[in-house]
Scaffold this motif. Structure first.
Motif, PDB file in Angstrom:
ATOM      1  N   UNK A  44      50.516  41.214  53.594  1.00 51.20           N
ATOM      2  CA  UNK A  44      51.631  42.154  54.124  1.00 51.20           C
ATOM      3  C   UNK A  44      52.779  41.221  54.493  1.00 51.20           C
ATOM      4  N   UNK A  45      52.638  40.414  55.287  1.00 49.70           N
ATOM      5  CA  UNK A  45      53.608  39.374  55.937  1.00 49.70           C
ATOM      6  C   UNK A  45      54.289  38.871  54.916  1.00 49.70           C
ATOM      7  N   UNK A  46      53.982  38.463  53.730  1.00 49.33           N
ATOM      8  CA  UNK A  46      54.689  37.711  52.558  1.00 49.33           C
ATOM      9  C   UNK A  46      55.564  38.991  51.988  1.00 49.33           C
ATOM     10  N   UNK A  47      54.907  40.124  52.032  1.00 47.94           N
ATOM     11  CA  UNK A  47      55.697  41.386  51.191  1.00 47.94           C
ATOM     12  C   UNK A  47      56.891  41.714  52.160  1.00 47.94           C
ATOM     13  N   UNK A  48      56.773  41.678  53.434  1.00 43.00           N
ATOM     14  CA  UNK A  48      57.853  42.044  54.438  1.00 43.00           C
ATOM     15  C   UNK A  48      58.981  40.870  53.974  1.00 43.00           C
ATOM     16  N   UNK A  49      58.508  39.693  54.297  1.00 39.98           N
ATOM     17  CA  UNK A  49      59.339  38.328  54.143  1.00 39.98           C
ATOM     18  C   UNK A  49      60.147  38.465  52.613  1.00 39.98           C
ATOM     19  N   UNK A  50      59.699  38.897  51.539  1.00 37.97           N
ATOM     20  CA  UNK A  50      60.187  39.182  50.273  1.00 37.97           C
ATOM     21  C   UNK A  50      61.285  40.226  50.281  1.00 37.97           C
ATOM     22  N   UNK A  51      61.306  41.063  51.189  1.00 32.73           N
ATOM     23  CA  UNK A  51      62.203  42.240  51.169  1.00 32.73           C
ATOM     24  C   UNK A  51      63.108  42.136  52.390  1.00 32.73           C
ATOM     25  N   UNK A  52      62.933  41.164  53.340  1.00 33.88           N
ATOM     26  CA  UNK A  52      63.709  41.208  54.433  1.00 33.88           C
ATOM     27  C   UNK A  52      64.488  39.648  54.616  1.00 33.88           C
ATOM     28  N   UNK A  53      65.717  39.666  54.490  1.00 31.54           N
ATOM     29  CA  UNK A  53      66.404  38.400  54.492  1.00 31.54           C
ATOM     30  C   UNK A  53      66.345  37.990  55.672  1.00 31.54           C
ATOM     31  N   UNK A  54      66.528  38.929  56.824  1.00 28.86           N
ATOM     32  CA  UNK A  54      66.602  38.602  58.525  1.00 28.86           C
ATOM     33  C   UNK A  54      65.229  37.653  58.813  1.00 28.86           C
ATOM     34  N   UNK A  55      63.977  38.374  58.368  1.00 30.94           N
ATOM     35  CA  UNK A  55      62.806  37.533  58.867  1.00 30.94           C
ATOM     36  C   UNK A  55      62.596  36.365  58.069  1.00 30.94           C
ATOM     37  N   UNK A  56      63.221  36.312  56.852  1.00 28.45           N
ATOM     38  CA  UNK A  56      62.814  35.235  55.751  1.00 28.45           C
ATOM     39  C   UNK A  56      63.764  34.150  56.523  1.00 28.45           C
ATOM     40  N   UNK A  57      64.934  34.248  57.181  1.00 26.14           N
ATOM     41  CA  UNK A  57      65.657  33.216  57.632  1.00 26.14           C
ATOM     42  C   UNK A  57      65.148  32.832  58.952  1.00 26.14           C
ATOM     43  N   UNK A  58      64.422  33.746  59.878  1.00 23.11           N
ATOM     44  CA  UNK A  58      63.747  33.457  61.013  1.00 23.11           C
ATOM     45  C   UNK A  58      62.318  32.565  60.708  1.00 23.11           C
ATOM     46  N   UNK A  59      61.876  32.721  59.544  1.00 26.52           N
ATOM     47  CA  UNK A  59      60.688  31.832  59.065  1.00 26.52           C
ATOM     48  C   UNK A  59      61.302  30.518  58.790  1.00 26.52           C
ATOM     49  N   UNK A  60      62.440  30.417  58.140  1.00 28.19           N
ATOM     50  CA  UNK A  60      63.021  29.069  57.761  1.00 28.19           C
ATOM     51  C   UNK A  60      63.186  28.298  58.922  1.00 28.19           C
ATOM     52  N   UNK A  61      64.018  28.869  59.951  1.00 25.64           N
ATOM     53  CA  UNK A  61      64.257  28.403  61.409  1.00 25.64           C
ATOM     54  C   UNK A  61      63.107  27.924  62.224  1.00 25.64           C
ATOM     55  N   UNK A  62      62.169  28.726  62.082  1.00 27.63           N
ATOM     56  CA  UNK A  62      60.907  28.476  63.048  1.00 27.63           C
ATOM     57  C   UNK A  62      60.059  27.195  62.098  1.00 27.63           C
ATOM     58  N   UNK A  63      59.935  27.123  60.940  1.00 28.99           N
ATOM     59  CA  UNK A  63      59.845  26.095  60.057  1.00 28.99           C
ATOM     60  C   UNK A  63      60.419  24.856  60.424  1.00 28.99           C
ATOM     61  N   UNK A  64      61.641  24.737  60.387  1.00 27.32           N
ATOM     62  CA  UNK A  64      62.585  23.599  60.771  1.00 27.32           C
ATOM     63  C   UNK A  64      62.335  23.378  61.977  1.00 27.32           C
TER      64      UNK A  64
END
Length: 72
Positions: A44-64
């Motif tokens: 479910x988290x991955x489904x949301x990340x595929x559709x939401x650029x804001x959350x995908x960007x936040x994920x990248x920032x947290x990984x960095x």
């Protein structure tokens, strides 16, 4: 660190499986990065990340951020 049940208490409940919203996803990102989510919640988290650029960007920032902390 709290588990997915404490962070998103409605996850896994029956009665209509809906996609996570941004707030729910944001709360799960650290568990997602640490690979501590159960398979249905991870999906479910991955489904949301595929559709939401804001959350995908936040994920990248947290990984960095995590990489910076680990590697100094």
């Amino acid at each position: 660190m709290p588990g997915a049940a404490e962070v998103a208490p409605n996850m896994g409940k029956t009665g209509g499986e809906k996609m996570l919203n941004c707030s729910e996803t944001e709360k799960l990102l650290d568990l997602y990065i640490d690979q501590e989510l159960d398979p249905p919640t991870k999906e479910k988290c991955e489904q949301h990340l595929c559709h939401c650029s804001r959350c995908s960007e936040l994920l990248k920032l947290r990984e960095q951020e995590r990489e910076t902390i680990i590697n100094g």
